[in-house]
Design a protein around this motif. Structure first.
Motif, PDB file in Angstrom:
ATOM      1  N   CYS A  22       0.837  -1.193   0.000  1.00  0.00           N
ATOM      2  CA  CYS A  22       0.000   0.000   0.000  1.00  0.00           C
ATOM      3  C   CYS A  22       0.881   1.257   0.000  1.00  0.00           C
ATOM      4  CB  CYS A  22      -0.901  -0.029   1.236  1.00  0.00           C
ATOM      5  SG  CYS A  22      -2.342   1.009   1.120  1.00  0.00           S
ATOM      6  N   TYR A  23       1.897   1.254   0.815  1.00  0.00           N
ATOM      7  CA  TYR A  23       2.850   2.361   0.901  1.00  0.00           C
ATOM      8  C   TYR A  23       3.507   2.603  -0.464  1.00  0.00           C
ATOM      9  CZ  TYR A  23       7.219   4.727   2.342  1.00  0.00           C
ATOM     10  OH  TYR A  23       8.281   5.590   2.465  1.00  0.00           O
ATOM     11  N   TYR A  24       3.962   1.533  -1.093  1.00  0.00           N
ATOM     12  CA  TYR A  24       4.635   1.640  -2.391  1.00  0.00           C
ATOM     13  C   TYR A  24       3.681   2.179  -3.460  1.00  0.00           C
ATOM     14  CZ  TYR A  24       7.353   0.291  -6.508  1.00  0.00           C
ATOM     15  OH  TYR A  24       8.036   0.292  -7.704  1.00  0.00           O
ATOM     16  N   ALA A  25       2.461   1.651  -3.492  1.00  0.00           N
ATOM     17  CA  ALA A  25       1.477   2.121  -4.477  1.00  0.00           C
ATOM     18  C   ALA A  25       1.139   3.592  -4.239  1.00  0.00           C
ATOM     19  CB  ALA A  25       0.217   1.262  -4.406  1.00  0.00           C
ATOM     20  N   ARG A  26       0.974   3.966  -3.000  1.00  0.00           N
ATOM     21  CA  ARG A  26       0.628   5.353  -2.668  1.00  0.00           C
ATOM     22  C   ARG A  26       1.760   6.301  -3.042  1.00  0.00           C
ATOM     23  NH1 ARG A  26      -0.281   4.807   2.565  1.00  0.00           N
ATOM     24  NH2 ARG A  26       1.730   5.621   3.210  1.00  0.00           N
ATOM     25  N   LYS A  27       2.990   5.948  -2.708  1.00  0.00           N
ATOM     26  CA  LYS A  27       4.140   6.820  -2.994  1.00  0.00           C
ATOM     27  C   LYS A  27       4.354   6.993  -4.492  1.00  0.00           C
ATOM     28  CE  LYS A  27       5.507   7.741   1.194  1.00  0.00           C
ATOM     29  NZ  LYS A  27       5.493   9.062   1.754  1.00  0.00           N
ATOM     30  N   GLY A  28       4.087   5.951  -5.263  1.00  0.00           N
ATOM     31  CA  GLY A  28       4.307   6.034  -6.707  1.00  0.00           C
ATOM     32  C   GLY A  28       3.077   6.419  -7.500  1.00  0.00           C
ATOM     33  N   LEU A  29       1.940   6.569  -6.787  1.00  0.00           N
ATOM     34  CA  LEU A  29       0.654   6.828  -7.447  1.00  0.00           C
ATOM     35  C   LEU A  29       0.309   5.713  -8.441  1.00  0.00           C
ATOM     36  CD1 LEU A  29       0.937  10.687  -8.046  1.00  0.00           C
ATOM     37  CD2 LEU A  29      -0.173   9.500  -6.131  1.00  0.00           C
TER      38      LEU A  29
END
Length: 170
Positions: A90-97
């Protein structure tokens, strides 16, 4: 090219029904994180995923110490049964949009709360058919196979797709 971030259950399910090649043919760059790869314990599944990583078809993000600390902090504030790995994708998806792909309802809800575009495995089936990677008939066959090993899929959505795909309406 759009990037999709896959959770563990997506890789396991697609490998189980023989659709990893087709996943990698979608017009997306396939990403995941190192914690997801570490969760894949069954040797056949791990070897299959590793072969796609080795060929550059699946990209694995390894977190810095700072990022791991941020994920740990976020994980410590989450109520419910979300794992560290769940928070990391979730963190990775959020940071990279990026779009997040998961079959975990709790993770989907958490991602939506964080304004992350999130989809499940049925989205991938739809995309494979829409992009001509598999036929609707193969989609129905593979989805029937998946239902036999993953009882958590939304029954009404599965039945609707299978009916449409076998009757040639989609």
């Amino acid at each position: 090219m759009d990037i999709i971030v896959n959770d563990t259950n997506i890789f396991i399910d697609l490998q189980s029904i023989g659709l990893l090649d087709e996943l990698c043919q979608l017009p997306y760059e396939i990403h995941t994180v190192d914690f997801v790869i570490a969760e894949i314990k069954e040797q056949k599944q791990a070897n299959a995923i590793k072969s796609y990583i080795d060929r550059g078809l699946i990209h694995v993000h390894s977190f810095s110490n700072t990022e791991v600390g941020e994920i740990a902090n976020e994980h410590s504030t989450v109520s419910g049964n979300l794992s560290f790995t769940d928070i990391s994708v979730c963190y990775y998806a959020r940071k990279g949009l990026y779009k997040l792909i998961t079959g975990d309802r709790r993770l989907r809800n958490y991602a939506k709360d964080k304004d992350i575009e999130v989809h499940g495995i049925l989205f991938l089936f739809d995309q494979m058919i829409e992009n001509g990677i598999i036929t609707p008939e193969i989609g129905a066959f593979k989805l029937n196979n998946l239902v036999s090993i993953n009882i958590r899929l939304p029954k009404s959505e599965v039945e609707l797709r299978i009916k449409e795909w076998t009757q040639g309406k989609k």
